[in-house]
Design a protein around this motif. Structure first.
Motif, PDB file in Angstrom:
ATOM      1  N   GLY A 158       0.740  -0.890   0.099  1.00  0.00           N
ATOM      2  CA  GLY A 158       0.164   0.340   0.053  1.00  0.00           C
ATOM      3  C   GLY A 158       1.155   1.245  -0.305  1.00  0.00           C
ATOM      4  N   LYS A 159       2.203   1.240   0.695  1.00  0.00           N
ATOM      5  CA  LYS A 159       3.082   2.415   0.436  1.00  0.00           C
ATOM      6  C   LYS A 159       3.968   2.508  -0.884  1.00  0.00           C
ATOM      7  N   LEU A 160       3.559   1.499  -1.334  1.00  0.00           N
ATOM      8  CA  LEU A 160       4.284   1.839  -2.901  1.00  0.00           C
ATOM      9  C   LEU A 160       3.561   2.517  -3.816  1.00  0.00           C
ATOM     10  N   PRO A 161       4.193   2.836  -4.841  1.00  0.00           N
ATOM     11  CA  PRO A 161       3.660   4.167  -6.595  1.00  0.00           C
ATOM     12  C   PRO A 161       2.775   3.045  -6.686  1.00  0.00           C
ATOM     13  N   PRO A 162       1.537   3.597  -7.334  1.00  0.00           N
ATOM     14  CA  PRO A 162       0.889   2.972  -9.086  1.00  0.00           C
ATOM     15  C   PRO A 162       2.229   2.289  -9.612  1.00  0.00           C
ATOM     16  N   ALA A 163       3.384   3.180 -10.485  1.00  0.00           N
ATOM     17  CA  ALA A 163       3.728   2.763 -11.589  1.00  0.00           C
ATOM     18  C   ALA A 163       4.548   1.579 -11.273  1.00  0.00           C
ATOM     19  N   LEU A 164       4.785   1.227 -10.021  1.00  0.00           N
ATOM     20  CA  LEU A 164       6.420   0.669  -9.842  1.00  0.00           C
ATOM     21  C   LEU A 164       5.560  -1.004  -9.212  1.00  0.00           C
ATOM     22  N   GLY A 165       4.215  -1.076  -9.440  1.00  0.00           N
ATOM     23  CA  GLY A 165       4.015  -2.444  -9.133  1.00  0.00           C
ATOM     24  C   GLY A 165       3.691  -3.289  -7.698  1.00  0.00           C
ATOM     25  N   THR A 166       3.481  -4.390  -7.728  1.00  0.00           N
ATOM     26  CA  THR A 166       3.158  -5.134  -6.070  1.00  0.00           C
ATOM     27  C   THR A 166       4.407  -6.251  -6.641  1.00  0.00           C
ATOM     28  N   ARG A 167       5.007  -6.241  -7.724  1.00  0.00           N
ATOM     29  CA  ARG A 167       5.954  -7.759  -7.619  1.00  0.00           C
ATOM     30  C   ARG A 167       7.955  -6.806  -7.009  1.00  0.00           C
ATOM     31  N   VAL A 168       7.908  -7.220  -5.338  1.00  0.00           N
ATOM     32  CA  VAL A 168       8.828  -7.465  -4.663  1.00  0.00           C
ATOM     33  C   VAL A 168       9.739  -8.470  -5.247  1.00  0.00           C
ATOM     34  N   ILE A 169      11.031  -7.776  -5.502  1.00  0.00           N
ATOM     35  CA  ILE A 169      12.058  -8.301  -5.808  1.00  0.00           C
ATOM     36  C   ILE A 169      13.192  -8.513  -4.939  1.00  0.00           C
ATOM     37  N   LYS A 170      13.228  -7.191  -4.060  1.00  0.00           N
ATOM     38  CA  LYS A 170      13.889  -7.398  -3.032  1.00  0.00           C
ATOM     39  C   LYS A 170      14.536  -5.822  -1.795  1.00  0.00           C
ATOM     40  N   LEU A 171      14.540  -6.184  -0.897  1.00  0.00           N
ATOM     41  CA  LEU A 171      14.437  -5.063  -0.222  1.00  0.00           C
ATOM     42  C   LEU A 171      15.285  -5.389   0.755  1.00  0.00           C
ATOM     43  N   ASP A 183      10.215  -5.491  -9.962  1.00  0.00           N
ATOM     44  CA  ASP A 183      10.662  -5.400 -11.671  1.00  0.00           C
ATOM     45  C   ASP A 183      10.185  -4.181 -12.273  1.00  0.00           C
ATOM     46  N   ARG A 184       9.997  -3.096 -11.809  1.00  0.00           N
ATOM     47  CA  ARG A 184       9.743  -1.699 -12.156  1.00  0.00           C
ATOM     48  C   ARG A 184      10.625  -0.768 -12.182  1.00  0.00           C
ATOM     49  N   GLY A 185      11.508  -1.222 -11.250  1.00  0.00           N
ATOM     50  CA  GLY A 185      12.264  -0.180 -10.301  1.00  0.00           C
ATOM     51  C   GLY A 185      12.240  -0.011  -9.131  1.00  0.00           C
ATOM     52  N   ASP A 186      12.957   1.634  -8.186  1.00  0.00           N
ATOM     53  CA  ASP A 186      12.647   1.707  -6.826  1.00  0.00           C
ATOM     54  C   ASP A 186      11.934   2.115  -6.214  1.00  0.00           C
TER      55      ASP A 186
END
Length: 260
Positions: A158-171, A183-186
């Motif tokens: 819910g804190k991620l910008p919509p442009a970054l999507g929801t597929r998290v690769i790394k934290l 997969d779309r940015g940081d």
């Protein structure tokens, strides 16, 4: 629909409607009636297609599909009216005798032309709607799906910008902040790595006190002088702490490399 399938569908409507009207309207002159309706309906469909393509090139197709079809039908009827009159003059056994007489002997028959247009318009709109009934169904379905409430994104997502999507690769933890790579940015958000790792538990693995990675993003696990390294699909190399190596190797095995 693909271009060829669309043409086959239109050809089917053309032949089917022509045969139907010829059978209904023929009075002992079936072939004349068939020729008339083949020209009439074929010309009408070509006109409707041309009007639709012109509207698309002019950027006039942003309205609702039903409104596009309505406008295309009305404009198509107006464009086709002169040709329809010509067909009635050429086929005297089928066309309007009054129109033929007025066309041949009197002044320009504005009234008859208007009546022809008004008579064609309902048929054009109805025919074009029938031809595009599948597209209408798909548009209605999409509208219904768009109106359905979607579950709100909560927690880290819910804190991620919509442009970054929801597929998290790394934290990666940075004091009280969290560097999030999708997969779309940081981006960087104020969030706890422990809370995020718990939320995404089924999707990844915590390999370090400061790092969490998605299982689907791992392309290679290798040993280096400094320890075990995970290589991710975006080119990042994430170190694995000694106390986390056992869990990682149980998941991926030694010297893991993703195929393809």
């Amino acid at each position: 629909l693909t271009g060829r399938r669309r043409l086959r569908e239109l050809a089917g409507w053309w032949l089917g409607l022509s045969l139907l009207f010829a059978l209904v309207a023929a009075e002992g002159a079936f072939m004349d009636a068939l020729a008339y309706w083949l020209l009439h309906i074929g010309g009408g469909l070509i006109t409707l297609m041309a009007v639709g393509l012109a509207a698309g090139r002019l950027g006039l197709v942003r309205q609702a599909l039903w409104l596009q079809l309505l406008v295309t039908g009305v404009v198509g009827a107006a464009v086709f009216t002169p040709l329809a009159i010509a067909f009635e003059v050429v086929f005297p056994t089928i066309g309007s005798e009054a129109l033929q007489d007025d066309w041949a002997t009197g002044p320009f028959p504005w009234r008859e032309v208007l009546e022809e247009f008004l008579g064609l318009t309902p048929a054009f709109v109805a025919t074009w709607a029938l031809v595009n009934v599948q597209a209408l169904r798909e548009a209605t379905q999409k509208q219904e799906e768009a109106r359905e409430p979607r579950p709100a994104r909560t927690g880290l997502l819910g804190k991620l910008p919509p442009a970054l999507g929801t597929r998290v690769i790394k934290l990666s933890a940075d004091l009280n902040y969290l560097e999030v790579t999708t997969d779309r940015g940081d981006t960087t958000v104020l969030y706890s790595l422990s809370a995020a790792a718990e939320e995404l538990a089924d999707l990844g693995i915590r390999v370090h006190r400061s790092h969490w990675i998605a299982k689907s993003a791992v392309v290679r696990v290798r040993r280096a002088k400094q320890g075990v390294i995970c290589e991710l699909e975006n080119g990042a190399e994430v170190p694995v702490s000694r106390r986390r190596q056992r869990e990682l190797l149980e998941e991926f095995g030694a010297d893991f490399r993703r195929g393809g």
